[in-house]
Design a protein around this motif. Structure first.
Motif, PDB file in Angstrom:
ATOM      1  N   ILE A 108      25.003  30.493  33.320  1.00 23.05           N
ATOM      2  CA  ILE A 108      26.432  30.227  33.191  1.00 23.05           C
ATOM      3  C   ILE A 108      27.030  31.318  32.313  1.00 23.05           C
ATOM      4  N   VAL A 109      28.060  31.984  32.836  1.00 24.64           N
ATOM      5  CA  VAL A 109      28.744  33.043  32.097  1.00 24.64           C
ATOM      6  C   VAL A 109      29.840  32.413  31.240  1.00 24.64           C
ATOM      7  N   VAL A 110      29.844  32.765  29.960  1.00 27.29           N
ATOM      8  CA  VAL A 110      30.831  32.268  29.002  1.00 27.29           C
ATOM      9  C   VAL A 110      31.857  33.382  28.763  1.00 27.29           C
ATOM     10  N   ALA A 111      33.129  33.048  28.854  1.00 22.89           N
ATOM     11  CA  ALA A 111      34.209  34.023  28.657  1.00 22.89           C
ATOM     12  C   ALA A 111      34.193  34.570  27.229  1.00 22.89           C
ATOM     13  N   PRO A 112      34.642  35.811  27.061  1.00 22.11           N
ATOM     14  CA  PRO A 112      34.621  36.444  25.734  1.00 22.11           C
ATOM     15  C   PRO A 112      35.365  35.660  24.652  1.00 22.11           C
ATOM     16  N   GLU A 113      36.416  34.951  25.042  1.00 21.68           N
ATOM     17  CA  GLU A 113      37.211  34.244  24.022  1.00 21.68           C
ATOM     18  C   GLU A 113      36.586  32.936  23.543  1.00 21.68           C
ATOM     19  N   LEU A 114      35.534  32.476  24.208  1.00 21.63           N
ATOM     20  CA  LEU A 114      34.867  31.244  23.789  1.00 21.63           C
ATOM     21  C   LEU A 114      33.666  31.553  22.910  1.00 21.63           C
ATOM     22  N   GLU A 115      33.395  30.657  21.978  1.00 21.87           N
ATOM     23  CA  GLU A 115      32.214  30.774  21.123  1.00 21.87           C
ATOM     24  C   GLU A 115      31.058  30.073  21.829  1.00 21.87           C
ATOM     25  N   ILE A 116      29.973  30.799  22.035  1.00 20.60           N
ATOM     26  CA  ILE A 116      28.859  30.292  22.836  1.00 20.60           C
ATOM     27  C   ILE A 116      28.253  29.012  22.240  1.00 20.60           C
ATOM     28  N   LYS A 120      29.548  30.686  37.225  1.00 23.30           N
ATOM     29  CA  LYS A 120      28.311  31.316  37.666  1.00 23.30           C
ATOM     30  C   LYS A 120      28.606  32.812  37.754  1.00 23.30           C
ATOM     31  N   PRO A 121      27.608  33.665  37.604  1.00 21.70           N
ATOM     32  CA  PRO A 121      27.854  35.108  37.731  1.00 21.70           C
ATOM     33  C   PRO A 121      28.355  35.448  39.133  1.00 21.70           C
ATOM     34  N   SER A 122      29.336  36.347  39.193  1.00 26.12           N
ATOM     35  CA  SER A 122      29.865  36.789  40.482  1.00 26.12           C
ATOM     36  C   SER A 122      28.969  37.886  41.058  1.00 26.12           C
ATOM     37  N   GLU A 123      29.128  38.143  42.343  1.00 25.58           N
ATOM     38  CA  GLU A 123      28.356  39.218  42.976  1.00 25.58           C
ATOM     39  C   GLU A 123      28.637  40.555  42.291  1.00 25.58           C
ATOM     40  N   GLY A 124      29.908  40.779  41.912  1.00 26.99           N
ATOM     41  CA  GLY A 124      30.268  42.017  41.226  1.00 26.99           C
ATOM     42  C   GLY A 124      29.593  42.144  39.862  1.00 26.99           C
ATOM     43  N   GLN A 125      29.570  41.063  39.115  1.00 26.28           N
ATOM     44  CA  GLN A 125      28.895  41.080  37.818  1.00 26.28           C
ATOM     45  C   GLN A 125      27.407  41.356  37.988  1.00 26.28           C
ATOM     46  N   ILE A 126      26.791  40.680  38.943  1.00 29.39           N
ATOM     47  CA  ILE A 126      25.357  40.855  39.176  1.00 29.39           C
ATOM     48  C   ILE A 126      25.053  42.308  39.528  1.00 29.39           C
ATOM     49  N   ALA A 127      25.844  42.894  40.411  1.00 36.06           N
ATOM     50  CA  ALA A 127      25.634  44.294  40.804  1.00 36.06           C
ATOM     51  C   ALA A 127      25.788  45.222  39.599  1.00 36.06           C
ATOM     52  N   ALA A 128      26.792  44.974  38.767  1.00 35.52           N
ATOM     53  CA  ALA A 128      27.014  45.815  37.582  1.00 35.52           C
ATOM     54  C   ALA A 128      25.852  45.692  36.607  1.00 35.52           C
ATOM     55  N   TRP A 129      25.374  44.482  36.399  1.00 37.74           N
ATOM     56  CA  TRP A 129      24.258  44.276  35.467  1.00 37.74           C
ATOM     57  C   TRP A 129      22.958  44.846  36.017  1.00 37.74           C
ATOM     58  N   ASP A 130      22.764  44.748  37.331  1.00 36.89           N
ATOM     59  CA  ASP A 130      21.580  45.354  37.945  1.00 36.89           C
ATOM     60  C   ASP A 130      21.582  46.867  37.752  1.00 36.89           C
ATOM     61  N   ALA A 131      22.783  47.465  37.783  1.00 36.71           N
ATOM     62  CA  ALA A 131      22.905  48.923  37.633  1.00 36.71           C
ATOM     63  C   ALA A 131      22.803  49.366  36.181  1.00 36.71           C
ATOM     64  N   ASP A 132      23.106  48.477  35.252  1.00 41.59           N
ATOM     65  CA  ASP A 132      23.119  48.827  33.826  1.00 41.59           C
ATOM     66  C   ASP A 132      21.899  48.213  33.138  1.00 41.59           C
ATOM     67  N   LYS A 133      20.837  48.978  33.091  1.00 45.30           N
ATOM     68  CA  LYS A 133      19.582  48.469  32.518  1.00 45.30           C
ATOM     69  C   LYS A 133      19.697  48.164  31.018  1.00 45.30           C
ATOM     70  N   ALA A 134      20.742  48.678  30.366  1.00 45.28           N
ATOM     71  CA  ALA A 134      20.923  48.447  28.928  1.00 45.28           C
ATOM     72  C   ALA A 134      21.824  47.248  28.640  1.00 45.28           C
ATOM     73  N   ALA A 135      22.296  46.560  29.680  1.00 49.69           N
ATOM     74  CA  ALA A 135      23.195  45.416  29.471  1.00 49.69           C
ATOM     75  C   ALA A 135      22.497  44.362  28.609  1.00 49.69           C
TER      76      ALA A 135
END
Length: 95
Positions: free
Chosen positions: A30-38, A64-79
């Motif tokens: 579950i992705v938590v928005a930046p403005e919320l405290e986890i 849930k993570p979007s397809e775009g987020q998943i693709a970006a995170w897959d490409a960014d090994k340092a995420a």
């Protein structure tokens, strides 16, 4: 007894994307928005606060993570992400 926000804050950890990918595949991320405290999100889920959690879902602050987020995170090994386990979910928030 349900955990407090303070107790949950002590359980927040940092994880790399490749560590979280298995949880994605089982549908537990579950992705938590930046403005919320986890830790607050974790507490509300643990306490079954359906009104608050439902509102966050409705406004896109929890998702849930979007397809775009998943693709970006897959490409960014340092995420890296702040994470909190609230079984059966893993809450994640981008750094």
């Amino acid at each position: 007894m349900k955990p407090t926000k303070e107790e949950l804050a002590l359980q927040v950890d940092v994880a790399e994307w490749n560590w979280l990918r298995a949880h994605l595949e089982r549908g537990g991320l579950i992705v938590v928005a930046p403005e919320l405290e986890i830790a607050e999100v974790g507490e509300r889920i643990a306490r079954d606060d359906t009104a608050t959690v439902g509102a966050w879902i409705e406004t896109g602050k929890l998702s849930k993570p979007s397809e775009g987020q998943i693709a970006a995170w897959d490409a960014d090994k340092a995420a890296r992400f702040s994470t909190l386990i609230i079984s059966p979910y893993v809450l994640m928030k981008e750094h």
